[in-house]
Write a protein that holds these residues in place. Sequence first.
Motif, PDB file in Angstrom:
ATOM      1  N   GLU A  52       5.830   6.035  -0.790  1.00  0.00           N
ATOM      2  CA  GLU A  52       6.222   6.233   0.699  1.00  0.00           C
ATOM      3  C   GLU A  52       7.635   5.511   0.876  1.00  0.00           C
ATOM      4  O   GLU A  52       7.612   4.276   0.152  1.00  0.00           O
TER       5      GLU A  52
ATOM      6  N   HIS B 257       2.758   1.988  -3.264  1.00  0.00           N
ATOM      7  CA  HIS B 257       1.780   2.890  -4.204  1.00  0.00           C
ATOM      8  C   HIS B 257       1.642   4.339  -4.181  1.00  0.00           C
ATOM      9  O   HIS B 257       1.540   5.038  -5.000  1.00  0.00           O
ATOM     10  N   LYS B 258       1.701   4.429  -2.686  1.00  0.00           N
ATOM     11  CA  LYS B 258       1.738   5.834  -2.391  1.00  0.00           C
ATOM     12  C   LYS B 258       3.014   6.658  -2.440  1.00  0.00           C
ATOM     13  O   LYS B 258       3.078   7.807  -2.282  1.00  0.00           O
TER      14      LYS B 258
ATOM     15  N   HIS C 240       0.975  -1.193  -0.120  1.00  0.00           N
ATOM     16  CA  HIS C 240       0.115  -0.070   0.106  1.00  0.00           C
ATOM     17  C   HIS C 240       0.814   1.254  -0.139  1.00  0.00           C
ATOM     18  O   HIS C 240       0.654   2.181  -0.677  1.00  0.00           O
ATOM     19  N   ALA C 241       1.987   1.321   0.842  1.00  0.00           N
ATOM     20  CA  ALA C 241       2.824   2.316   0.967  1.00  0.00           C
ATOM     21  C   ALA C 241       3.696   2.758  -0.286  1.00  0.00           C
ATOM     22  O   ALA C 241       4.029   3.707  -0.799  1.00  0.00           O
TER      23      ALA C 241
ATOM     24  N   GLU D 248      -1.442   3.759 -14.052  1.00  0.00           N
ATOM     25  CA  GLU D 248      -1.156   4.883 -13.270  1.00  0.00           C
ATOM     26  C   GLU D 248      -0.315   5.890 -14.113  1.00  0.00           C
ATOM     27  O   GLU D 248      -0.549   6.966 -14.295  1.00  0.00           O
TER      28      GLU D 248
END
Length: 205
Positions: A47, A44-45, A41-42, A131
């Motif tokens: 981070e 994809h963000k 998840h991170a 994306e």
Amino acid sequence: MKNLEDIANRIESRLEEKDQVREVAIKSSRAINRLSGSIVHAIHKGEDVRAMMHEALDETHRLRSLLEDYPEIWESGLVEGALQELAEAAILLALIKDEAFPDPDEMGIPGAAYLLGLADAVGELRRFVLEKLREGDIEQARKHLDLMEDMFLVLMRFDYPDALVPIRRKQDVARSLLEKTRGDVAVAVNSARLQAKIDELSRKL
């Protein structure tokens, strides 16, 4: 009959110890699973996930040491699912950083779990392709698509019974995702070419 009680006591003691180890393995597997999901998840963000990855790998090494005398638990679906998630997270991180694929032996992950994680990483890579297409970065989208192609070809080398590695369904999913992604990139490329021609005609008018 006197020795029967001794036999029963020894068996009971071993099973009790195994049950306790199993409970610890369940908690450890859940921790690895949770960390791996957070890492993906991170990523994809955009981070930094290095600390979480170190924590997940440390937990994996502790779990492997705990189960050294219990290979049947280490090789069970209980643990394999978590290691599969960790493999997926580590592979995705390496791809995004343009690094070499992580080595399953160095990570302490069995080959079967690594392959299943590799298959799931194909789907995550598709998200990056989409994306990049939304951003208009077709070149980078095509590079991600090339990676998907390479990974898929590797996955298709493994034609073994599900008892060894249950990968057939994931191979089918990866094939479907790859075909969809090829189509998405092809549409984007054609649209870009058409727009370029329209722009060129507009300049000539």
